[in-house]
Design an enzyme around this catalytic site. Structure first.
Site, PDB file in Angstrom:
ATOM      1  N   GLU A  90      -1.857  18.736  -5.189  1.00  0.00           N
ATOM      2  CA  GLU A  90      -1.422  18.494  -6.574  1.00  0.00           C
ATOM      3  C   GLU A  90      -1.566  17.017  -6.929  1.00  0.00           C
ATOM      4  OE1 GLU A  90      -0.718  19.439 -10.233  1.00  0.00           O
ATOM      5  OE2 GLU A  90      -0.567  21.045  -8.748  1.00  0.00           O
TER       6      GLU A  90
ATOM      7  N   LYS B 144     -12.223  19.085 -13.651  1.00  0.00           N
ATOM      8  CA  LYS B 144     -10.788  19.369 -13.712  1.00  0.00           C
ATOM      9  C   LYS B 144     -10.476  20.779 -13.228  1.00  0.00           C
ATOM     10  CE  LYS B 144      -8.711  16.835 -17.241  1.00  0.00           C
ATOM     11  NZ  LYS B 144      -8.367  16.657 -18.658  1.00  0.00           N
ATOM     12  N   ASP B 145     -11.318  21.738 -13.595  1.00  0.00           N
ATOM     13  CA  ASP B 145     -11.105  23.115 -13.142  1.00  0.00           C
ATOM     14  C   ASP B 145     -11.242  23.235 -11.631  1.00  0.00           C
ATOM     15  OD1 ASP B 145     -10.733  23.829 -15.789  1.00  0.00           O
ATOM     16  OD2 ASP B 145     -12.659  24.872 -15.988  1.00  0.00           O
TER      17      ASP B 145
ATOM     18  N   ALA C 174       0.839  -1.205   0.000  1.00  0.00           N
ATOM     19  CA  ALA C 174       0.000   0.000   0.000  1.00  0.00           C
ATOM     20  C   ALA C 174       0.874   1.254   0.000  1.00  0.00           C
ATOM     21  CB  ALA C 174      -0.931  -0.001   1.211  1.00  0.00           C
ATOM     22  N   PHE C 175       1.923   1.263   0.822  1.00  0.00           N
ATOM     23  CA  PHE C 175       2.836   2.399   0.828  1.00  0.00           C
ATOM     24  C   PHE C 175       3.575   2.522  -0.492  1.00  0.00           C
ATOM     25  CE2 PHE C 175       2.469   2.308   5.509  1.00  0.00           C
ATOM     26  CZ  PHE C 175       2.262   3.659   5.732  1.00  0.00           C
ATOM     27  N   SER C 176       3.928   1.404  -1.083  1.00  0.00           N
ATOM     28  CA  SER C 176       4.597   1.422  -2.382  1.00  0.00           C
ATOM     29  C   SER C 176       3.702   2.038  -3.448  1.00  0.00           C
ATOM     30  CB  SER C 176       4.997  -0.008  -2.773  1.00  0.00           C
ATOM     31  OG  SER C 176       5.556  -0.033  -4.065  1.00  0.00           O
ATOM     32  N   CYS C 177       2.431   1.670  -3.451  1.00  0.00           N
ATOM     33  CA  CYS C 177       1.489   2.249  -4.423  1.00  0.00           C
ATOM     34  C   CYS C 177       1.353   3.751  -4.201  1.00  0.00           C
ATOM     35  CB  CYS C 177       0.123   1.585  -4.294  1.00  0.00           C
ATOM     36  SG  CYS C 177       0.076  -0.107  -4.910  1.00  0.00           S
ATOM     37  N   ALA C 178       1.284   4.163  -2.936  1.00  0.00           N
ATOM     38  CA  ALA C 178       1.168   5.593  -2.636  1.00  0.00           C
ATOM     39  C   ALA C 178       2.403   6.341  -3.135  1.00  0.00           C
ATOM     40  CB  ALA C 178       0.984   5.801  -1.133  1.00  0.00           C
TER      41      ALA C 178
ATOM     42  N   GLU D  96      -7.790  14.503 -12.585  1.00  0.00           N
ATOM     43  CA  GLU D  96      -7.610  14.675 -14.028  1.00  0.00           C
ATOM     44  C   GLU D  96      -7.479  13.331 -14.733  1.00  0.00           C
ATOM     45  OE1 GLU D  96      -4.304  17.342 -14.561  1.00  0.00           O
ATOM     46  OE2 GLU D  96      -5.542  19.104 -14.152  1.00  0.00           O
TER      47      GLU D  96
END
Length: 159
Positions: free
Chosen positions: A103, A128-129, A47-51, A110
């Site tokens: 971000e 997206k905006d 899970a940490f690796s994916c994050a 997005e």
């Protein structure tokens, strides 16, 4: 039946297989209901690796993330040079983390919008905006905090 067998072809993502993924056929997958229901092993380390992969993807593909990292590094260097107190450090670090996280979320929104709406759609544009607007709000808040922390200290150097 393992979690990989329970998924449809469109739900799989290719990548490096990992024993923690529970993928016997070498296909790595993103957790979904079928994967969770099958009780396939998905370790905390995975899970940490994916994050971390998400942060790296954002940093690699998003110009604004690079800008946020640079501005954050400048704030840390300026804080060290000015010898700011612990409360100021806390405020600066929270702002840096908040902008970077925003971000990452913007990039996720997005990506999902592009996935589900590959053609132009007004609602996709709004989504997206709004996500980009959230980053802007966080960044403007961070600028305000930076001004409150740094301007008095910089002004004292020149008075």
């Amino acid at each position: 039946m393992n979690a990989t067998d329970a998924m449809g072809e469109g739900e799989r993502t290719e990548g490096k297989p990992s024993p923690e993924d529970g993928a016997a056929d070498g296909v790595r997958f993103v957790r979904n209901r079928a994967g969770k229901d099958s009780r396939a092993r998905f370790s905390l380390g995975r899970a940490f690796s994916c994050a971390w992969e998400g942060v790296v993807y954002t940093a690699r593909t998003q110009r604004n993330m690079k800008i946020h990292f640079a501005v954050g590094a400048a704030a840390v260097l300026l804080g060290a040079a000015l010898g700011i107190d612990a409360a100021s450090w806390a405020a600066i670090v929270i702002c840096i983390v908040l902008v970077l996280a925003a971000e990452c979320l913007n990039t996720a929104v997005e990506s999902v919008v592009d996935l589900v709406s590959p053609d132009y759609a007004e609602l996709a544009k709004h989504a997206k905006d709004c996500a980009a607007g959230a980053v802007l709000v966080c960044a403007l808040g961070a600028v305000a905090v930076a001004a409150a922390v740094f301007v008095p200290r910089l002004a004292a150097l020149f008075v």
